[in-house]
Write a protein that holds these residues in place. Structure first.
Motif, PDB file in Angstrom:
ATOM      1  N   SER A 174       0.828  -1.202   0.000  1.00 14.56           N
ATOM      2  CA  SER A 174       0.000   0.000   0.000  1.00 14.56           C
ATOM      3  C   SER A 174       0.866   1.256   0.000  1.00 14.56           C
ATOM      4  O   SER A 174       0.570   2.233  -0.701  1.00 14.56           O
ATOM      5  CB  SER A 174      -0.914  -0.014   1.231  1.00 14.56           C
ATOM      6  N   TYR A 175       1.948   1.210   0.763  1.00 12.83           N
ATOM      7  CA  TYR A 175       2.857   2.358   0.879  1.00 12.83           C
ATOM      8  C   TYR A 175       3.476   2.729  -0.472  1.00 12.83           C
ATOM      9  O   TYR A 175       3.458   3.897  -0.877  1.00 12.83           O
ATOM     10  CB  TYR A 175       3.943   2.017   1.891  1.00 12.83           C
ATOM     11  N   ILE A 176       4.012   1.733  -1.175  1.00 10.87           N
ATOM     12  CA  ILE A 176       4.703   2.051  -2.430  1.00 10.87           C
ATOM     13  C   ILE A 176       3.723   2.389  -3.556  1.00 10.87           C
ATOM     14  O   ILE A 176       4.060   3.152  -4.461  1.00 10.87           O
ATOM     15  CB  ILE A 176       5.663   0.924  -2.866  1.00 10.87           C
ATOM     16  N   LEU A 177       2.517   1.846  -3.493  1.00 15.70           N
ATOM     17  CA  LEU A 177       1.525   2.161  -4.519  1.00 15.70           C
ATOM     18  C   LEU A 177       1.009   3.589  -4.376  1.00 15.70           C
ATOM     19  O   LEU A 177       0.572   4.199  -5.353  1.00 15.70           O
ATOM     20  CB  LEU A 177       0.355   1.179  -4.462  1.00 15.70           C
ATOM     21  N   ASN A 178       1.060   4.122  -3.163  1.00 14.31           N
ATOM     22  CA  ASN A 178       0.522   5.459  -2.904  1.00 14.31           C
ATOM     23  C   ASN A 178       1.599   6.520  -2.684  1.00 14.31           C
ATOM     24  O   ASN A 178       1.271   7.682  -2.469  1.00 14.31           O
ATOM     25  CB  ASN A 178      -0.405   5.411  -1.687  1.00 14.31           C
ATOM     26  N   LYS A 179       2.845   6.114  -2.754  1.00 13.10           N
ATOM     27  CA  LYS A 179       3.942   7.043  -2.482  1.00 13.10           C
ATOM     28  C   LYS A 179       4.134   8.001  -3.659  1.00 13.10           C
ATOM     29  O   LYS A 179       4.183   7.573  -4.819  1.00 13.10           O
ATOM     30  CB  LYS A 179       5.237   6.280  -2.212  1.00 13.10           C
ATOM     31  N   THR A 180       4.256   9.274  -3.363  1.00 10.30           N
ATOM     32  CA  THR A 180       4.487  10.267  -4.407  1.00 10.30           C
ATOM     33  C   THR A 180       5.943  10.213  -4.866  1.00 10.30           C
ATOM     34  O   THR A 180       6.838   9.808  -4.119  1.00 10.30           O
ATOM     35  CB  THR A 180       4.168  11.685  -3.901  1.00 10.30           C
ATOM     36  N   GLY A 181       6.160  10.607  -6.113  1.00  4.38           N
ATOM     37  CA  GLY A 181       7.511  10.649  -6.651  1.00  4.38           C
ATOM     38  C   GLY A 181       7.952   9.375  -7.329  1.00  4.38           C
ATOM     39  O   GLY A 181       9.047   9.313  -7.896  1.00  4.38           O
ATOM     40  N   ILE A 182       7.111   8.345  -7.272  1.00  6.80           N
ATOM     41  CA  ILE A 182       7.407   7.095  -7.967  1.00  6.80           C
ATOM     42  C   ILE A 182       6.139   6.570  -8.634  1.00  6.80           C
ATOM     43  O   ILE A 182       5.023   6.927  -8.254  1.00  6.80           O
ATOM     44  CB  ILE A 182       7.962   5.999  -7.017  1.00  6.80           C
TER      45      ILE A 182
END
Length: 208
Positions: free
Chosen positions: A183-191
């Motif tokens: 969930s963190y990496i799917l919603n992280k800005t900049g990537i």
């Protein structure tokens, strides 16, 4: 194993020579290495990206490092392994593959090593302790180049992440952490991140 996964895995299980020897040794000694279809995916991404500098977190016995180095002759890799015995076996395998001159192998805890790196990397591959993926990911982003690629293996953790019914109590913490990580990496800005359901699950992120 699902029939479609078994079919795909058989298609890519074609290694000969040293890579096949490493696969057999890993299987006989219960050492986790990337699945054949994941190895082929890495090879393809390396050929597309043609990275000059690769960072790998989790060397094990050197299998995935060798796969990536063979995919593009102009790349070099810095790979980190916490287990000293594994690191020594990896070094021997790099020597057998005549690739030792293109490898920098650091023996130590990646969480200690990553903050000390002062080089930027075109591609980073994470295949280490699942409970620390978020920390590995965040530290890796600091040394990943613009438009660089960051790949994480085993994010579905033996299928438990998508099917909690048969999860043993001792594994639940890792399962919950991996769900939070996804969930963190799917919603992280900049990537920009995609989830690839091959092997034990992959994420592939591009730094924007």
């Amino acid at each position: 194993m699902d029939s479609d996964i078994k079919f795909i895995r058989q298609l890519f299980d074609v290694n000969q020579g040293l890579l096949k020897e490493i696969e057999s040794y890993a299987s006989d000694n219960f050492i986790p290495i990337v699945k054949p279809e994941v190895a082929k995916f890495l090879e393809t991404i390396i050929k597309i990206k043609q990275p000059e500098n690769i960072l790998e977190i989790g060397t094990a016995i050197g299998y995935s490092s060798i796969v990536m180095l063979l995919a593009y002759e102009n790349c070099k890799i810095l790979t980190i392994e916490k287990d000293m015995d594994m690191a020594e076996m990896a070094k021997e395998n790099f020597l057998k593959a005549s690739l030792l001159d293109r490898v920098e192998l650091i023996k130590g805890d990646a969480l200690d090593v990553l903050p000390c790196l002062n080089r930027k990397y075109d591609l980073i591959f994470i295949d280490a302790s699942k409970g620390h993926y978020k920390e590995f990911f965040d530290e890796s982003l600091k040394v990943l180049k613009h438009n660089g690629v960051l790949i994480c293996d085993n994010i579905l953790y033996k299928g438990y992440v998508v099917n909690e019914v048969h999860v043993k109590h001792k594994r639940r913490t890792i399962v919950y952490r991996m769900r939070d990580f996804i969930s963190y990496i799917l919603n992280k800005t900049g990537i920009s991140t995609s989830i690839i359901p091959i092997g034990d699950g992959l994420s592939i992120s591009v730094k924007e």
